[in-house]
Design a protein around this motif. Structure first.
Motif, PDB file in Angstrom:
ATOM      1  N   ARG A 226      -1.399  -4.214  -3.026  1.00  0.00           N
ATOM      2  CA  ARG A 226      -2.580  -4.583  -2.183  1.00  0.00           C
ATOM      3  C   ARG A 226      -3.354  -3.852  -1.077  1.00  0.00           C
ATOM      4  NH1 ARG A 226       2.226  -7.013  -0.184  1.00  0.00           N
ATOM      5  NH2 ARG A 226       3.063  -5.743   0.778  1.00  0.00           N
ATOM      6  N   ASP A 227      -3.342  -2.555  -2.763  1.00  0.00           N
ATOM      7  CA  ASP A 227      -3.920  -0.992  -2.413  1.00  0.00           C
ATOM      8  C   ASP A 227      -4.885  -0.792  -2.905  1.00  0.00           C
ATOM      9  OD1 ASP A 227      -1.553  -0.258  -3.846  1.00  0.00           O
ATOM     10  OD2 ASP A 227      -1.946   1.070  -2.914  1.00  0.00           O
TER      11      ASP A 227
ATOM     12  N   PRO B 187       0.826  -1.462   0.100  1.00  0.00           N
ATOM     13  CA  PRO B 187      -0.208   0.149   0.214  1.00  0.00           C
ATOM     14  C   PRO B 187       1.228   1.488   0.160  1.00  0.00           C
ATOM     15  CG  PRO B 187      -0.844  -1.554   1.577  1.00  0.00           C
ATOM     16  CD  PRO B 187       0.917  -2.074   0.815  1.00  0.00           C
TER      17      PRO B 187
END
Length: 385
Positions: free
Chosen positions: A384-385, A368
């Motif tokens: 992952r974001d 992120p």
């Protein structure tokens, strides 16, 4: 120009007698994703408008850049070179016994990424692995590709289609990339034939980016400046491998080209042309220019280096030797396919020892806040974001 049909994925074959799959499970296709470029004069301005969309750059400024393309018949060299890279990756996969199709898509010109992914999905693909033609870590060289993947997938979702896309990790620190660049620089130094080290310098060139973009390059919880740091590490490794005494190759041997944007906005410096003039003033007579920031000889290389920098070198009396980009060098291509196999093993849940030299291996799934978009919040795939 109509969009080409994606190469249909081959069916997953039975495992070989040794138990090894002959397809890159779980991936149904590999997609080489490039920046793209125009193929004819009437495509130049639409291409430049797509590249600079939303930045408020007037057509008058774009027309100046367009002249670089018109001087070469309106055709960017990047497309032929990306096709050659796709073919080389395909050949290396076949050599290793993998029948997985290798596709090609572009961010800013045909064949557009969304069209290629749509064609792959129509042919039965469920999961595609992307190899980008950009090695380093920054917004423009990584996250922007991820944003384009996310946008393309959104278009497929709107059509009621489902497709999963992953990408290999950024590979500036992969051993094959550094080794090939080191070999190419060593060959160029030998060819230039300058025996007096005080008269010879190696200059490493990459694409300039805004300093704010470099300051935020890398994982969100890191110190930033990863873009510049990766180039600097590779430059030092190359000099060491080439046997060039580091203290004799002037500090500031990492220089930049292709600066754009507003004049008041700070970008990474020095510009290569300014640096060449400084070298000549200091008594240097021979210079090896190594475009380590580029994978292929696209417009920023053939115009900014082969035309503008070459003219500057001649003007100030420097003998200049330009090093080739890694292109389709066999060792580089083998490294990319190693990364493809690495990512497939990771996707299968297998333990992976990610090689890196110099520096640390970048993750295949970005953390992120990694290399953020400083202008507008946009979704990005493969993270992952």
């Amino acid at each position: 120009m109509s969009s080409p049909t994606a190469e249909p994925p081959a069916p997953s074959p039975e495992p070989s007698p040794e138990g090894q799959p002959t397809a890159l499970e779980p991936y149904d296709a590999v997609l080489v994703l490039s920046f793209g470029g125009p193929e004819a004069e009437d495509e130049v301005m639409p291409f430049l408008r797509r590249v600079t969309g939303g930045r408020g750059i007037p057509d008058e400024r774009l027309a100046e850049v367009a002249e670089h393309y018109y001087a070469r018949g309106g055709r960017s060299p990047i497309n032929d070179q990306t096709r050659a890279l796709r073919d080389a990756i395909r050949a290396e996969l076949r050599r290793r016994g993998f029948s997985t199709p290798v596709l090609l898509g572009n961010r800013n010109s045909e064949p557009f990424l969304a069209d290629v992914l749509r064609g792959a999905q129509e042919s039965g693909a469920q999961r595609v692995l992307v190899v980008t033609t950009s090695a380093y870590s920054s917004y423009s060289s990584c996250r922007q590709y991820r944003e384009d993947i996310a946008e393309a997938l959104e278009q497929l979702t709107d059509d009621g289609r489902t497709l999963q896309v992953d990408k290999i990790r950024q590979y500036a620190t992969h051993p094959s990339f550094a080794r090939v660049n080191a070999r190419l620089v060593t060959d160029a130094v030998r060819e230039i034939g300058q025996e007096d080290d005080d008269k010879l310098r190696v200059v490493f060139v990459t694409h300039s980016i805004p300093t704010a973009m470099d300051d935020t390059s890398g994982p969100g919880d890191g110190e930033g400046n990863l873009y510049e740091h990766q180039h600097d590490e590779i430059a030092h490794v190359i000099l060491d491998e080439a046997g060039i005494t580091l203290d004799r190759n002037l500090s500031g041997a990492l220089v930049y080209c292709s600066r754009s944007g507003r004049p008041e906005q700070p970008w990474l410096e020095p510009d290569i042309n300014d640096h060449l003039r400084q070298l000549a003033d200091s008594g240097v007579t021979d210079v090896v220019v190594a475009p380590i920031g580029f994978v292929s000889d696209h417009m920023e290389v053939v115009h900014d280096l082969d035309t503008e920098a070459a003219e500057t070198a001649a003007e100030v009396g420097l003998q200049m030797k330009r090093v080739p980009t890694v292109g389709t060098d066999a060792e580089f291509v083998m490294g990319l396919v190693d990364l493809v196999e690495e990512r497939a093993a990771e996707a299968r849940g297998e333990r992976v020892d990610a090689l890196a030299w110099p520096g640390e291996a970048m993750p295949s799934t970005c953390a992120p806040g990694c290399c953020p978009n400083l202008r507008i919040a946009k979704p990005a795939a493969c993270g992952r974001d």
